[in-house]
Design a protein around this motif. Structure first.
Motif, PDB file in Angstrom:
ATOM      1  N   LEU A  75       0.857  -1.184   0.000  1.00 62.59           N
ATOM      2  CA  LEU A  75       0.000   0.000   0.000  1.00 62.59           C
ATOM      3  C   LEU A  75       0.890   1.229   0.000  1.00 62.59           C
ATOM      4  O   LEU A  75       1.283   1.726   1.072  1.00 62.59           O
ATOM      5  CB  LEU A  75      -0.917   0.023   1.228  1.00 62.59           C
ATOM      6  CG  LEU A  75      -2.198  -0.813   1.172  1.00 62.59           C
ATOM      7  CD1 LEU A  75      -1.885  -2.296   1.286  1.00 62.59           C
ATOM      8  CD2 LEU A  75      -3.144  -0.396   2.288  1.00 62.59           C
ATOM      9  N   PRO A  76       1.240   1.749  -1.168  1.00 63.89           N
ATOM     10  CA  PRO A  76       2.211   2.854  -1.228  1.00 63.89           C
ATOM     11  C   PRO A  76       1.621   4.233  -0.959  1.00 63.89           C
ATOM     12  O   PRO A  76       2.366   5.203  -0.870  1.00 63.89           O
ATOM     13  CB  PRO A  76       2.732   2.760  -2.662  1.00 63.89           C
ATOM     14  CG  PRO A  76       1.587   2.195  -3.437  1.00 63.89           C
ATOM     15  CD  PRO A  76       0.894   1.238  -2.501  1.00 63.89           C
ATOM     16  N   TRP A  86       6.346   6.773   2.090  1.00 64.37           N
ATOM     17  CA  TRP A  86       7.742   6.354   1.966  1.00 64.37           C
ATOM     18  C   TRP A  86       8.303   6.682   0.595  1.00 64.37           C
ATOM     19  O   TRP A  86       9.494   7.001   0.466  1.00 64.37           O
ATOM     20  CB  TRP A  86       7.819   4.863   2.245  1.00 64.37           C
ATOM     21  CG  TRP A  86       9.173   4.248   2.297  1.00 64.37           C
ATOM     22  CD1 TRP A  86      10.322   4.798   2.806  1.00 64.37           C
ATOM     23  CD2 TRP A  86       9.524   2.930   1.859  1.00 64.37           C
ATOM     24  NE1 TRP A  86      11.358   3.907   2.704  1.00 64.37           N
ATOM     25  CE2 TRP A  86      10.894   2.747   2.136  1.00 64.37           C
ATOM     26  CE3 TRP A  86       8.814   1.894   1.277  1.00 64.37           C
ATOM     27  CZ2 TRP A  86      11.571   1.566   1.832  1.00 64.37           C
ATOM     28  CZ3 TRP A  86       9.472   0.711   0.992  1.00 64.37           C
ATOM     29  CH2 TRP A  86      10.831   0.551   1.251  1.00 64.37           C
ATOM     30  N   GLY A  87       7.481   6.627  -0.423  1.00 59.14           N
ATOM     31  CA  GLY A  87       7.939   6.938  -1.776  1.00 59.14           C
ATOM     32  C   GLY A  87       7.742   5.771  -2.717  1.00 59.14           C
ATOM     33  O   GLY A  87       8.059   4.623  -2.387  1.00 59.14           O
ATOM     34  N   VAL A  88       7.207   6.045  -3.905  1.00 63.01           N
ATOM     35  CA  VAL A  88       6.925   4.992  -4.873  1.00 63.01           C
ATOM     36  C   VAL A  88       8.205   4.293  -5.311  1.00 63.01           C
ATOM     37  O   VAL A  88       8.230   3.065  -5.492  1.00 63.01           O
ATOM     38  CB  VAL A  88       6.167   5.577  -6.084  1.00 63.01           C
ATOM     39  CG1 VAL A  88       6.044   4.553  -7.203  1.00 63.01           C
ATOM     40  CG2 VAL A  88       4.785   6.065  -5.661  1.00 63.01           C
ATOM     41  N   GLU A  89       9.305   5.046  -5.479  1.00 66.81           N
ATOM     42  CA  GLU A  89      10.561   4.430  -5.925  1.00 66.81           C
ATOM     43  C   GLU A  89      11.079   3.434  -4.895  1.00 66.81           C
ATOM     44  O   GLU A  89      11.641   2.384  -5.257  1.00 66.81           O
ATOM     45  CB  GLU A  89      11.614   5.511  -6.194  1.00 66.81           C
ATOM     46  CG  GLU A  89      11.293   6.410  -7.373  1.00 66.81           C
ATOM     47  CD  GLU A  89      10.300   7.509  -7.015  1.00 66.81           C
ATOM     48  OE1 GLU A  89       9.973   7.652  -5.794  1.00 66.81           O
ATOM     49  OE2 GLU A  89       9.815   8.193  -7.934  1.00 66.81           O
ATOM     50  N   ARG A  90      10.896   3.735  -3.597  1.00 65.16           N
ATOM     51  CA  ARG A  90      11.336   2.798  -2.562  1.00 65.16           C
ATOM     52  C   ARG A  90      10.457   1.546  -2.556  1.00 65.16           C
ATOM     53  O   ARG A  90      10.942   0.422  -2.368  1.00 65.16           O
ATOM     54  CB  ARG A  90      11.325   3.483  -1.191  1.00 65.16           C
ATOM     55  CG  ARG A  90      12.460   4.487  -1.019  1.00 65.16           C
ATOM     56  CD  ARG A  90      13.807   3.764  -1.023  1.00 65.16           C
ATOM     57  NE  ARG A  90      14.920   4.656  -1.071  1.00 65.16           N
ATOM     58  CZ  ARG A  90      15.458   5.267  -0.002  1.00 65.16           C
ATOM     59  NH1 ARG A  90      14.938   5.085   1.190  1.00 65.16           N
ATOM     60  NH2 ARG A  90      16.492   6.066  -0.138  1.00 65.16           N
ATOM     61  N   PHE A  91       9.160   1.736  -2.770  1.00 61.33           N
ATOM     62  CA  PHE A  91       8.285   0.574  -2.875  1.00 61.33           C
ATOM     63  C   PHE A  91       8.655  -0.272  -4.086  1.00 61.33           C
ATOM     64  O   PHE A  91       8.536  -1.504  -4.061  1.00 61.33           O
ATOM     65  CB  PHE A  91       6.819   1.010  -2.952  1.00 61.33           C
ATOM     66  CG  PHE A  91       6.136   1.109  -1.619  1.00 61.33           C
ATOM     67  CD1 PHE A  91       5.646  -0.030  -0.996  1.00 61.33           C
ATOM     68  CD2 PHE A  91       5.988   2.334  -0.987  1.00 61.33           C
ATOM     69  CE1 PHE A  91       5.012   0.055   0.240  1.00 61.33           C
ATOM     70  CE2 PHE A  91       5.358   2.426   0.246  1.00 61.33           C
ATOM     71  CZ  PHE A  91       4.861   1.280   0.864  1.00 61.33           C
ATOM     72  N   LEU A 111      -6.419   2.493  -0.424  1.00 60.61           N
ATOM     73  CA  LEU A 111      -7.671   2.937   0.165  1.00 60.61           C
ATOM     74  C   LEU A 111      -8.473   3.673  -0.906  1.00 60.61           C
ATOM     75  O   LEU A 111      -7.892   4.325  -1.780  1.00 60.61           O
ATOM     76  CB  LEU A 111      -7.397   3.854   1.351  1.00 60.61           C
ATOM     77  CG  LEU A 111      -6.692   3.214   2.550  1.00 60.61           C
ATOM     78  CD1 LEU A 111      -6.191   4.284   3.503  1.00 60.61           C
ATOM     79  CD2 LEU A 111      -7.629   2.260   3.271  1.00 60.61           C
ATOM     80  N   PRO A 112      -9.783   3.579  -0.880  1.00 57.98           N
ATOM     81  CA  PRO A 112     -10.590   4.277  -1.884  1.00 57.98           C
ATOM     82  C   PRO A 112     -10.245   5.762  -1.949  1.00 57.98           C
ATOM     83  O   PRO A 112     -10.136   6.435  -0.928  1.00 57.98           O
ATOM     84  CB  PRO A 112     -12.022   4.060  -1.377  1.00 57.98           C
ATOM     85  CG  PRO A 112     -11.961   2.781  -0.606  1.00 57.98           C
ATOM     86  CD  PRO A 112     -10.608   2.773   0.046  1.00 57.98           C
ATOM     87  N   GLY A 113     -10.015   6.246  -3.160  1.00 56.89           N
ATOM     88  CA  GLY A 113      -9.660   7.644  -3.354  1.00 56.89           C
ATOM     89  C   GLY A 113      -8.175   7.933  -3.263  1.00 56.89           C
ATOM     90  O   GLY A 113      -7.766   9.081  -3.406  1.00 56.89           O
ATOM     91  N   HIS A 114      -7.360   6.893  -3.043  1.00 59.12           N
ATOM     92  CA  HIS A 114      -5.914   7.095  -2.887  1.00 59.12           C
ATOM     93  C   HIS A 114      -5.137   6.112  -3.763  1.00 59.12           C
ATOM     94  O   HIS A 114      -4.131   5.537  -3.333  1.00 59.12           O
ATOM     95  CB  HIS A 114      -5.517   6.937  -1.422  1.00 59.12           C
ATOM     96  CG  HIS A 114      -6.172   7.920  -0.499  1.00 59.12           C
ATOM     97  ND1 HIS A 114      -5.707   9.196  -0.313  1.00 59.12           N
ATOM     98  CD2 HIS A 114      -7.308   7.808   0.253  1.00 59.12           C
ATOM     99  CE1 HIS A 114      -6.494   9.833   0.541  1.00 59.12           C
ATOM    100  NE2 HIS A 114      -7.470   9.009   0.894  1.00 59.12           N
ATOM    101  N   ALA A 115      -5.593   5.931  -4.999  1.00 56.77           N
ATOM    102  CA  ALA A 115      -4.990   4.931  -5.884  1.00 56.77           C
ATOM    103  C   ALA A 115      -3.803   5.454  -6.676  1.00 56.77           C
ATOM    104  O   ALA A 115      -3.117   4.676  -7.340  1.00 56.77           O
ATOM    105  CB  ALA A 115      -6.047   4.386  -6.844  1.00 56.77           C
ATOM    106  N   GLY A 116      -3.528   6.746  -6.622  1.00 59.37           N
ATOM    107  CA  GLY A 116      -2.493   7.329  -7.473  1.00 59.37           C
ATOM    108  C   GLY A 116      -1.132   6.698  -7.312  1.00 59.37           C
ATOM    109  O   GLY A 116      -0.472   6.342  -8.301  1.00 59.37           O
ATOM    110  N   LEU A 121       3.171   2.860  -9.040  1.00 61.04           N
ATOM    111  CA  LEU A 121       4.014   1.713  -8.709  1.00 61.04           C
ATOM    112  C   LEU A 121       3.753   0.567  -9.677  1.00 61.04           C
ATOM    113  O   LEU A 121       4.689  -0.143 -10.076  1.00 61.04           O
ATOM    114  CB  LEU A 121       3.742   1.272  -7.267  1.00 61.04           C
ATOM    115  CG  LEU A 121       4.526   0.069  -6.752  1.00 61.04           C
ATOM    116  CD1 LEU A 121       6.025   0.312  -6.824  1.00 61.04           C
ATOM    117  CD2 LEU A 121       4.107  -0.265  -5.314  1.00 61.04           C
ATOM    118  N   ALA A 122       2.501   0.382 -10.072  1.00 59.19           N
ATOM    119  CA  ALA A 122       2.162  -0.683 -11.011  1.00 59.19           C
ATOM    120  C   ALA A 122       2.906  -0.510 -12.332  1.00 59.19           C
ATOM    121  O   ALA A 122       3.382  -1.482 -12.928  1.00 59.19           O
ATOM    122  CB  ALA A 122       0.654  -0.720 -11.249  1.00 59.19           C
TER     123      ALA A 122
END
Length: 238
Positions: A75-76, A86-91, A111-116, A121-122
Protein backbone atom coordinates in the motif's frame (compact mmCIF):
# COMPACT_ATOMS: atom_id res chain seq x y z
CA UNK A 1 -21.84 9.57 10.17
CA UNK A 2 -23.87 8.42 13.17
CA UNK A 3 -25.98 11.57 13.00
CA UNK A 4 -26.71 10.94 9.32
CA UNK A 5 -27.74 7.39 10.15
CA UNK A 6 -30.28 8.80 12.60
CA UNK A 7 -28.81 7.13 15.69
CA UNK A 8 -30.60 9.03 18.47
CA UNK A 9 -27.96 8.76 21.23
CA UNK A 10 -24.40 9.77 20.29
CA UNK A 11 -21.99 9.85 23.23
CA UNK A 12 -18.40 10.98 22.91
CA UNK A 13 -15.65 13.26 24.12
CA UNK A 14 -16.13 16.98 23.79
CA UNK A 15 -13.37 17.46 21.23
CA UNK A 16 -13.13 20.02 18.47
CA UNK A 17 -15.30 19.13 15.51
CA UNK A 18 -17.56 16.70 17.40
CA UNK A 19 -20.61 18.95 17.06
CA UNK A 20 -23.12 16.15 16.38
CA UNK A 21 -22.90 14.51 19.81
CA UNK A 22 -26.06 14.33 21.89
CA UNK A 23 -24.05 13.75 25.08
CA UNK A 24 -20.57 15.20 25.37
CA UNK A 25 -18.35 14.03 28.22
CA UNK A 26 -14.91 15.14 29.37
CA UNK A 27 -12.05 13.48 27.54
CA UNK A 28 -10.03 10.98 29.65
CA UNK A 29 -6.81 12.53 30.90
CA UNK A 30 -3.81 10.22 30.60
CA UNK A 31 -0.86 10.63 32.95
CA UNK A 32 2.74 9.90 32.04
CA UNK A 33 4.10 9.26 28.52
CA UNK A 34 1.88 9.42 25.41
CA UNK A 35 -0.57 6.54 25.20
CA UNK A 36 -1.94 4.73 22.20
CA UNK A 37 -5.20 6.09 20.81
CA UNK A 38 -6.88 2.74 21.46
CA UNK A 39 -6.36 3.35 25.18
CA UNK A 40 -8.10 6.71 24.78
CA UNK A 41 -11.26 5.01 23.53
CA UNK A 42 -11.06 2.14 26.02
CA UNK A 43 -10.80 4.74 28.79
CA UNK A 44 -13.83 6.47 27.29
CA UNK A 45 -15.74 3.20 27.69
CA UNK A 46 -14.53 3.02 31.30
CA UNK A 47 -15.97 6.50 31.87
CA UNK A 48 -19.31 5.13 30.67
CA UNK A 49 -19.08 2.19 33.08
CA UNK A 50 -18.02 -0.37 30.46
CA UNK A 51 -14.93 -2.54 30.91
CA UNK A 52 -13.14 -2.59 27.55
CA UNK A 53 -9.96 -4.13 28.95
CA UNK A 54 -11.08 -7.73 28.45
CA UNK A 55 -9.50 -10.41 26.21
CA UNK A 56 -12.43 -10.35 23.79
CA UNK A 57 -11.57 -6.76 22.85
CA UNK A 58 -8.20 -7.87 21.46
CA UNK A 59 -9.01 -11.13 19.70
CA UNK A 60 -8.14 -11.28 15.99
CA UNK A 61 -10.55 -13.04 13.66
CA UNK A 62 -9.66 -16.43 12.22
CA UNK A 63 -7.88 -16.24 8.87
CA UNK A 64 -8.47 -18.45 5.84
CA UNK A 65 -5.79 -20.95 4.86
CA UNK A 66 -2.51 -19.13 4.30
CA UNK A 67 -1.66 -18.59 0.63
CA UNK A 68 1.13 -20.60 -0.99
CA UNK A 69 3.17 -18.97 -2.44
CA UNK A 70 2.92 -16.15 0.11
CA UNK A 71 1.02 -13.06 -0.92
CA UNK A 72 2.38 -9.63 0.02
CA UNK A 73 0.14 -6.59 -0.29
CA UNK A 74 1.83 -3.23 -0.88
CA UNK A 75 0.00 0.00 0.00
CA UNK A 76 2.21 2.85 -1.23
CA UNK A 77 -0.31 5.64 -0.57
CA UNK A 78 -1.66 7.18 2.63
CA UNK A 79 -4.85 8.93 3.57
CA UNK A 80 -2.73 11.13 5.88
CA UNK A 81 -0.98 12.86 2.95
CA UNK A 82 2.23 12.62 0.96
CA UNK A 83 4.38 13.57 3.94
CA UNK A 84 3.50 10.15 5.40
CA UNK A 85 4.48 8.27 2.23
CA UNK A 86 7.74 6.35 1.97
CA UNK A 87 7.94 6.94 -1.78
CA UNK A 88 6.92 4.99 -4.87
CA UNK A 89 10.56 4.43 -5.92
CA UNK A 90 11.34 2.80 -2.56
CA UNK A 91 8.28 0.57 -2.87
CA UNK A 92 9.57 -0.35 -6.32
CA UNK A 93 12.93 -1.40 -4.81
CA UNK A 94 11.10 -3.42 -2.17
CA UNK A 95 8.85 -5.10 -4.74
CA UNK A 96 11.83 -6.08 -6.88
CA UNK A 97 13.65 -7.56 -3.88
CA UNK A 98 10.59 -9.55 -2.86
CA UNK A 99 9.98 -10.84 -6.37
CA UNK A 100 13.61 -11.87 -6.85
CA UNK A 101 14.40 -13.34 -3.44
CA UNK A 102 11.15 -14.70 -1.97
CA UNK A 103 8.93 -15.68 -4.89
CA UNK A 104 6.04 -13.95 -3.15
CA UNK A 105 2.99 -12.88 -5.11
CA UNK A 106 2.69 -9.08 -5.01
CA UNK A 107 -0.64 -7.26 -4.83
CA UNK A 108 -1.01 -3.49 -5.04
CA UNK A 109 -3.87 -2.12 -2.96
CA UNK A 110 -5.11 1.34 -2.06
CA UNK A 111 -7.67 2.94 0.16
CA UNK A 112 -10.59 4.28 -1.88
CA UNK A 113 -9.66 7.64 -3.35
CA UNK A 114 -5.91 7.10 -2.89
CA UNK A 115 -4.99 4.93 -5.88
CA UNK A 116 -2.49 7.33 -7.47
CA UNK A 117 0.65 5.95 -5.84
CA UNK A 118 -0.38 2.35 -6.45
CA UNK A 119 -1.00 3.06 -10.14
CA UNK A 120 2.41 4.70 -10.43
CA UNK A 121 4.01 1.71 -8.71
CA UNK A 122 2.16 -0.68 -11.01
CA UNK A 123 3.74 0.99 -14.04
CA UNK A 124 7.20 0.55 -12.50
CA UNK A 125 6.81 -3.09 -11.43
CA UNK A 126 5.03 -4.27 -14.57
CA UNK A 127 4.02 -7.93 -14.52
CA UNK A 128 5.77 -8.51 -11.19
CA UNK A 129 2.68 -7.24 -9.36
CA UNK A 130 -1.10 -7.26 -9.77
CA UNK A 131 -2.77 -3.90 -9.29
CA UNK A 132 -6.23 -3.83 -7.70
CA UNK A 133 -6.13 -0.20 -6.59
CA UNK A 134 -8.68 0.90 -9.19
CA UNK A 135 -10.88 -2.19 -8.93
CA UNK A 136 -11.47 -2.42 -5.18
CA UNK A 137 -13.80 -0.24 -3.18
CA UNK A 138 -13.72 -0.40 0.60
CA UNK A 139 -15.74 -3.65 0.77
CA UNK A 140 -13.47 -5.45 -1.71
CA UNK A 141 -10.39 -4.02 0.01
CA UNK A 142 -11.53 -5.46 3.35
CA UNK A 143 -12.43 -8.78 1.75
CA UNK A 144 -8.96 -9.08 0.16
CA UNK A 145 -6.90 -8.40 3.29
CA UNK A 146 -7.43 -11.77 5.07
CA UNK A 147 -6.09 -13.58 1.99
CA UNK A 148 -2.73 -11.77 2.23
CA UNK A 149 0.26 -13.16 4.11
CA UNK A 150 1.53 -9.74 5.14
CA UNK A 151 0.67 -6.12 4.37
CA UNK A 152 3.31 -3.41 3.88
CA UNK A 153 1.84 0.04 4.31
CA UNK A 154 2.68 3.62 5.08
CA UNK A 155 1.28 5.08 8.27
CA UNK A 156 -2.39 5.19 7.27
CA UNK A 157 -5.79 3.66 7.87
CA UNK A 158 -4.56 0.72 5.79
CA UNK A 159 -2.36 -0.72 8.53
CA UNK A 160 -5.20 -0.54 11.04
CA UNK A 161 -7.61 -2.26 8.67
CA UNK A 162 -5.01 -4.99 8.19
CA UNK A 163 -4.69 -5.33 11.96
CA UNK A 164 -8.49 -5.42 12.24
CA UNK A 165 -8.50 -8.33 9.77
CA UNK A 166 -5.81 -10.14 11.79
CA UNK A 167 -3.17 -9.89 9.06
CA UNK A 168 0.46 -9.07 10.01
CA UNK A 169 1.39 -5.55 8.98
CA UNK A 170 4.72 -3.90 8.33
CA UNK A 171 3.98 -0.30 9.27
CA UNK A 172 6.30 2.36 7.86
CA UNK A 173 6.42 5.36 10.18
CA UNK A 174 7.92 8.77 9.43
CA UNK A 175 6.36 11.93 10.87
CA UNK A 176 3.72 9.99 12.82
CA UNK A 177 4.21 8.71 16.35
CA UNK A 178 4.06 4.89 16.57
CA UNK A 179 3.63 5.11 20.34
CA UNK A 180 0.22 6.67 19.72
CA UNK A 181 -0.93 5.11 16.46
CA UNK A 182 0.93 1.90 15.59
CA UNK A 183 -1.12 -1.21 14.84
CA UNK A 184 -1.51 -3.09 18.11
CA UNK A 185 -0.40 -6.69 18.49
CA UNK A 186 2.79 -8.72 18.47
CA UNK A 187 2.28 -9.88 14.89
CA UNK A 188 2.86 -6.35 13.57
CA UNK A 189 6.20 -4.61 13.02
CA UNK A 190 6.95 -0.90 12.96
CA UNK A 191 9.87 0.10 10.74
CA UNK A 192 11.15 3.64 11.10
CA UNK A 193 14.33 5.66 10.77
CA UNK A 194 15.53 7.46 13.87
CA UNK A 195 16.01 11.18 13.26
CA UNK A 196 16.11 13.95 15.82
CA UNK A 197 12.99 15.72 14.55
CA UNK A 198 10.62 12.74 14.44
CA UNK A 199 7.88 12.24 15.26
CA UNK A 200 6.57 15.68 14.34
CA UNK A 201 3.06 14.75 13.15
CA UNK A 202 3.28 17.44 10.50
CA UNK A 203 1.51 17.24 7.15
CA UNK A 204 4.56 18.83 5.50
CA UNK A 205 8.19 18.50 6.57
CA UNK A 206 9.03 21.83 8.27
CA UNK A 207 12.75 21.26 7.63
CA UNK A 208 12.16 20.28 3.98
CA UNK A 209 14.45 17.24 4.04
CA UNK A 210 11.93 14.50 5.00
CA UNK A 211 14.80 12.45 6.44
CA UNK A 212 12.50 10.28 8.56
CA UNK A 213 11.35 8.45 5.43
CA UNK A 214 14.02 9.42 2.88
CA UNK A 215 16.69 7.59 4.91
CA UNK A 216 14.61 4.45 5.46
CA UNK A 217 16.12 1.88 3.08
CA UNK A 218 14.31 -0.76 1.04
CA UNK A 219 16.69 -3.37 2.48
CA UNK A 220 15.49 -2.74 6.04
CA UNK A 221 11.86 -3.07 5.05
CA UNK A 222 12.65 -6.16 2.98
CA UNK A 223 14.30 -7.84 5.95
CA UNK A 224 11.22 -7.14 8.09
CA UNK A 225 8.94 -8.67 5.44
CA UNK A 226 11.26 -11.65 5.00
CA UNK A 227 11.22 -12.31 8.74
CA UNK A 228 7.41 -12.35 8.72
CA UNK A 229 7.33 -14.74 5.78
CA UNK A 230 9.84 -17.05 7.50
CA UNK A 231 7.78 -17.01 10.73
CA UNK A 232 4.57 -17.95 8.96
CA UNK A 233 6.32 -20.70 6.98
CA UNK A 234 7.67 -22.25 10.18
CA UNK A 235 5.63 -25.02 11.86
CA UNK A 236 6.10 -23.20 15.17
CA UNK A 237 5.05 -19.84 13.71
CA UNK A 238 1.72 -18.12 14.51
Amino acid sequence: AFARLGIPQRVGCALRGHKDLTEAIAAPVAEGPPQHRVRFYLDLLKTLGIDGYVPASFLAPALPERPDPPRVALLPGSDLGQSYCWGVERFQELGELLAEQTGAELLLLALPGHAGDANELAALLGDRARNYANEFGLAEFLDALPYCTVVVSNDSAGIHLAAHAGVPAIALFGPGDPEESRPLGRIHTVVSQHVECAPCNQGKCPLRHHRCLAELTAERVFHAVRDHLAEQASPTGP
